[in-house]
Design a protein around this motif. Structure first.
Motif, short mmCIF file in Angstrom:
data_model
loop_
_atom_site.label_atom_id
_atom_site.label_comp_id
_atom_site.label_asym_id
_atom_site.label_seq_id
_atom_site.Cartn_x
_atom_site.Cartn_y
_atom_site.Cartn_z
N GLY A 61 56.05 45.05 33.76
CA GLY A 61 54.61 45.23 33.72
C GLY A 61 53.82 43.96 33.99
O GLY A 61 52.83 43.97 34.74
N PHE A 62 54.25 42.85 33.41
CA PHE A 62 53.52 41.60 33.58
C PHE A 62 53.52 41.17 35.05
O PHE A 62 52.49 40.78 35.59
N HIS A 63 54.67 41.27 35.68
CA HIS A 63 54.79 40.86 37.08
C HIS A 63 53.92 41.74 37.97
O HIS A 63 53.27 41.25 38.90
N VAL A 64 53.88 43.04 37.68
CA VAL A 64 53.07 43.96 38.47
C VAL A 64 51.58 43.65 38.30
O VAL A 64 50.82 43.61 39.28
N LEU A 65 51.15 43.42 37.06
CA LEU A 65 49.74 43.09 36.81
C LEU A 65 49.32 41.83 37.55
O LEU A 65 48.26 41.78 38.18
N LEU A 66 50.17 40.80 37.48
CA LEU A 66 49.84 39.54 38.15
C LEU A 66 49.89 39.69 39.67
O LEU A 66 49.12 39.04 40.39
N SER A 67 50.77 40.55 40.16
CA SER A 67 50.83 40.77 41.61
C SER A 67 49.57 41.45 42.12
O SER A 67 49.05 41.10 43.19
N LEU A 68 49.05 42.40 41.35
CA LEU A 68 47.79 43.05 41.73
C LEU A 68 46.65 42.04 41.73
O LEU A 68 45.81 42.02 42.65
#
Length: 218
Positions: A61-68
């Motif tokens: 989740g953290f990686h996805v949020l930061l990627s967005l």
């Protein structure tokens, strides 16, 4: 007495993007507090990479949020640079931002797909996922730098080309640090596959950068 009218920049859509970015960052900090604070120190030590490279790799989740957040703000930074260095110095062309957003998203997805395909076909999946996690972690940090720079530019130092230049340098510097660290950790593999590495460098690193520069100039 005639009324005086002043042109006010159309910032509503940019404010919405920055608010969404702040929301993504807040969610990341709230739900992944430990990862967030180690991520903030990423350019200065490898603690974030060492602690999290085995915890779901890039699918967390953290990686996805930061990627967005990164996609939104790198595209916005490119939009600002195009307008204020080569364009009309206005905020009135959100369609241009939409094109840049699609370009950034498409490039990252294509790069991710090719790296994953490489891992599958050459049976080095674990190595490729490690490499992807490292590269995208530094890319996400550069997105965080772009986010901070975008806020300062829009609401504090609007029109400052010097600030835009400094933010661009910061974005490139973070990714260069990531490149150096990745090369150091994978140097033995690179030395044994020099030709493949040169091909990768030209197709997935240099060529997209040239396309971006060409688009900005156009």
């Amino acid at each position: 007495m005639n009324a005086l009218y002043r042109s006010i920049p159309q910032l509503d859509w940019i404010t919405g993007l920055l608010f969404l970015s702040l929301l993504l960052l807040t969610l990341g900090k709230y739900f992944y507090k430990g990862m967030f604070f180690t991520f903030i120190a990423l350019p200065f030590n490898n603690k974030y990479l060492n602690l999290n490279r085995k915890k779901g790799k890039i699918v967390n989740g953290f990686h996805v949020l930061l990627s967005l957040l990164t996609i939104i703000n790198i595209a916005l930074l490119l939009y600002l640079c195009k307008n204020f260095f080569l364009g009309t110095a206005t905020f009135d062309y959100p369609n241009t931002y939409g094109v840049l957003l699609l370009i950034v998203f498409g490039y990252l997805m294509l790069k991710l797909f090719l790296l994953m395909a490489n891992g599958f076909f050459f049976e080095n999946y674990d190595l490729m996922t490690d490499t992807i996690f490292e590269k995208f972690s530094y890319l996400n940090y550069s997105g965080f730098v772009a986010f901070v720079g975008n806020i300062i530019f829009i609401y504090m130092l609007q029109g400052s080309k010097t600030l835009l230049l400094l933010v661009l340098i910061g974005v490139f510097l973070v990714n260069i640090i990531g490149w150096v660290n990745t090369l150091r950790s994978k140097q033995n593999l690179i030395l044994s596959n020099v030709l493949y590495f040169i091909l990768y460098l030209c197709t997935l690193e240099i060529a997209p950068l040239a396309i971006f520069i060409g688009y900005l100039k156009g």
